[in-house]
Structures are given as structure tokens and as C-alpha cells.
Scaffold this active site. Sequence first.
Site, short mmCIF file in Angstrom:
data_model
loop_
_atom_site.label_atom_id
_atom_site.label_comp_id
_atom_site.label_asym_id
_atom_site.label_seq_id
_atom_site.Cartn_x
_atom_site.Cartn_y
_atom_site.Cartn_z
N ASP A 80 20.99 17.73 -32.17
CA ASP A 80 22.12 17.55 -33.07
C ASP A 80 21.83 16.40 -34.03
O ASP A 80 20.67 16.01 -34.21
CB ASP A 80 23.40 17.30 -32.27
CG ASP A 80 24.63 17.91 -32.91
OD1 ASP A 80 25.05 17.40 -33.97
OD2 ASP A 80 25.16 18.88 -32.37
N HIS A 302 29.42 14.56 -34.97
CA HIS A 302 29.25 15.96 -34.58
C HIS A 302 28.61 16.07 -33.20
O HIS A 302 29.12 16.76 -32.30
CB HIS A 302 28.41 16.68 -35.63
CG HIS A 302 28.29 18.15 -35.43
ND1 HIS A 302 27.25 18.71 -34.70
CD2 HIS A 302 29.04 19.19 -35.86
CE1 HIS A 302 27.38 20.03 -34.70
NE2 HIS A 302 28.45 20.34 -35.39
N SER A 471 30.10 25.36 -33.88
CA SER A 471 29.44 24.20 -33.27
C SER A 471 30.18 23.72 -32.04
O SER A 471 29.60 23.07 -31.17
CB SER A 471 29.35 23.05 -34.27
OG SER A 471 28.36 23.27 -35.23
#
Length: 547
Positions: A80, A302, A471
Site C-alpha cells: 500500500d 489509505h 480498497s
Amino acid sequence: MSIPLSFRLRLAALGLLLPTLASAQTVTAPAPPSAVTLAGPQWYLLDPQKDGVMGVSALRAYAELLQGRTSTPVTVAIIDAGIDTAHTDLKRLLWRNTKEIAGNGQDDDQNGYVDDVHGWSFLGGPDGRNVDIDTYEDTRVLARLQPRFQGKTRATVPAAQRADYDLYLKAKKTYDEKVKENTQRLKEIGEAYTENQQGAEAVKQALKVSSLDTATLHHPPTQDPELLAVTNGLYQNLKQAGYPSLEAVLAEIKEALTDTKNQLDYSLNLKFDPRGVVQDHPNDVKERRYGNKDLYGPEPSHGTHVAGIIGADRTNALGILGLADNVRLMAVRAVPNGDERDKDVANAIRYAVDNGASIINMSFGKYYSPQRPVVEEAIRYAGTKGVLLVHSAGNESKNMDQETQYPAPVFRNGQRIPNMITVGASARQNNADLVAEFSNYGRHAVDVFAPGNQIYSTVPGSLYANKSGTSMAAPVVTGIAAVLKSYFPTLTATQLKSIILQSAQPTHTQVHQPGTKKLLDFRELSGTGGIVNLYRAVELAQRQTAQ
């Protein structure tokens, strides 16, 4: 990173614009958990039959099937943008390279990566700098091919170069579309921000308050009928959109404004190349020893959110519950703000496999893959080591049976990848909006759906937020895989995949085809036609391992 925001703006009840964003987030400070506070925000852990929402039955599985059973630790790699390794709900669960001595500046285990205590970054340089924004892959393709083909026709190009010429035309088309879309988006979001800001200030002045949060709007300090109508409309709109305040909406719009400007200035800039920071040789796909130990990076929101969904601490009486209860989270930074590079993805997969990961979460994707062979080699390598890969389907409301997103679910020879699951995003209610409106789909290209809309998880600074996207759906599946591997350690990667897909909860609800108002059977949107379910998966694993 293919996590574009859905910048479709809708008119709220009061003429103020509130955004519907594919990565909308509401940040809150940690609170002591209880059954109510954990189950409420984390709807995706609940049970469709018992709780009336389309969760994965995780709480029920732990209470009824896993209580008292023995589990073993499972290492999960998260490829990521970075992870906040100091987060109070994650730090106990971090994977630890026991052969490496932290902070001594030496490669103690001789694996080529200095001080890789909790993972590695393939986006960092030896001087400590890190890549933040990178270009899109079609930008890179166009920058490489335009000097050769600009102004030429296919007929004037030598036959040996026509494949490259066709790629040039395709990249130019998508690149031009992105420039046009982002230019218009920048204008629209700028206007939305100004209108929201002015409207908010007007209401605050009228109410004589400093903040327009839902508590204030629900019980406003006024008896004026006109103001009461305004505040009630705002309150209802914020509740529906999942925001705690109008200030949170403004912050989200401002973030979208900055993101769109960055796309135009950097990701779509044919002359921009941040790779000098890394100091590697970008076209040398065999090069593996580069990067640095910085797992946080410029923006780890994220990856931190993904990590929490998989394995936030279930024992510390804080925040949220991760899906897996005996997991080691390995951070591998390879996804910039822009498109990830094939070389980095391949190296990230190999790093995770070589350091003991059983499952790899890959919440990223793109539509060009110029170094695809090296990624496929890494995926095959993971397969030989029994490692399961979980990949997000993408957030462009596209039919993946008609357009390929990379890493693709099939190898170049057409063989389906046996150790990879591709995941679309579903929503909370079993109605026409069960499929998240942004989610990619495909009867053949997408294996299964998982909750991915308004998912509450960890974000940097020991905070928590709602985010949406495939995601978020992928780590739900990764978490389920980690639970299965933990309690049934003999299961192979292909068996994990088979159990997860076979146990998916089928539904024939008539849903909106993503990006349209057309209704079709949910069954038509993925190979399984279902939503993953931990309870059913554990039941199936029990039957299979008992044989």
C-alpha cells in the site's frame, strides 16, 4: 493507485452542495469500546439475518464457531502507500523481522534491506526522501512513445512498430480524457467549496455558533421557522451522507480540490518524474535492492485504514475490532499517489513472500501494465510458496469483463490465477443500492463482493474514519482469509480461495448496475454472485478439515 474520488455532487435540501465521495471519511478520536460502539460503526462485522445489514457475520462466527478454539499467528502483508505503525490499535500486531536489529543501520539478516524491522518501502531513497505523488501509467506511456509517434498515421509507421503505435493512441486517448475530466472537476469542486463555505458561514452567523455539527443542527439555538427548516435539512443531509459536521464536508471538498490540482500538476504532467528520489533504475525489472525503511511515507491514511480492517487489535479495549484475531501485519510500501509501478509491485510481492507472508492484500490497480511479465512472475512465485493474493477490483464503475485492470485475474496465456481473489464493493442495505455505485464488476473478472462502502477503520494519529472503495472491500476478504488460515493452518492458498468463494452469501437482489440506474440481478456482477461471509466460511472449513 486506482482509488479515484467520485466527484458527482448532488444538491442538498438547502441548496448547499454535499459530496458523494468514493473515499469519504469522518475522523474521530478513539473511544472505549463496547458491544454497541464496536458493532455500530463496524456494520460490516454484523450478520444479515440477525442484524438486518449485509455484513460478513464476523461477530457471530467468533461467538458461535470460534469460541475456545486454538489459533496460530498468520502474517499478512499490506502492499500500500504506508502504515502508521505507531497507531494504538495496530502497533501490537505489527510483523517483526526478528533477524534484524532496529536502528543500527546494518542489514543484519543479509536480505538486502537495511533495518527492515516491520517491512520495507520501495518508494524511498537512501537519503530518507520518499515518493509521494507519481504519474499515471498512461502518462508514462505517452511520455515514452509520443516523441516517436506524434503526428504520424498507422500507415506511415513500420509494421514492427505498430503495436507500440496502437498503445500510443490508446494512452493518448485516456490521457486526454483524464486531463479534460480533471480540468472540469477542478472548476466544479472549486465552485462547490466556495458555495458550501459561504453557506456555512451564513448559517453559523444566523445561529451565533462556531460549528455546524449534527448535535447543533439537530437541536439548534433558534425558534425561527426559516432557520429551523434550514438546520433540519442540513442535519438530515449530513446524517444520510455519514458526516459529523458541515466542517467535515468542507474539509473533504478542500481535500478533493487539492487532489485534483495535484493530478493535473503532477500525475498528468508529461515532464514530471519523481523517480530520482528512489535512485534506482526504473526500467531494470531485475533490480530488487532499493528503497528505504520508512513505512509511514508522506500519506499513510489509505494503508492504515486497510490494516485496521484486517487486524486492528481485538484485545486492547480501544477503537475497533479487526477481522483477524491472531495476525501479524507486514507493511510494504509500493503505492504512490498516482499509479504504482510494475517493478515495485513485483518486488513488494517477492519481499512479502520471502519474509513469511501467507496472505497479501493489494488494494490498488491501474489500466496499463507495461512490465506485466515481471508482475506475473512474482504472482507465480507467490503461488509456489502457497501465498494467497487479494486484489481490489477498482472504483470506476466499469465492467471488468470488457476492460482489464492490472494486476489482472488471469495470466497472459489466459489461465486464471489460482491464488488470487478479485473483490468488488458492496454496501450496507439489501436493496437496489447493495452494490457500491463506484465499484467495478464483472461476471468473469470479479470473483466476489465484500463490504466496501462507509467502512470504519483506523487512520493515522490513532484516529478512526469511514472510507469507501474496493480498497476497503479487499481487506475484508483478506481478514477472512487470515481467520481461516489462523484456525485451520493446513489450508493452502487455493483451498482458502475456494472456501471463501464457495461460502459467499448468494443473493438475487435487483441492484443498480454501477454507474447507471439500470436494474439487474446482483448475481450477474461477479463469478460467485455473492458477498463473503465468515460464518459460512468457517463452517465450510470445519467440514473440509474434518475429512
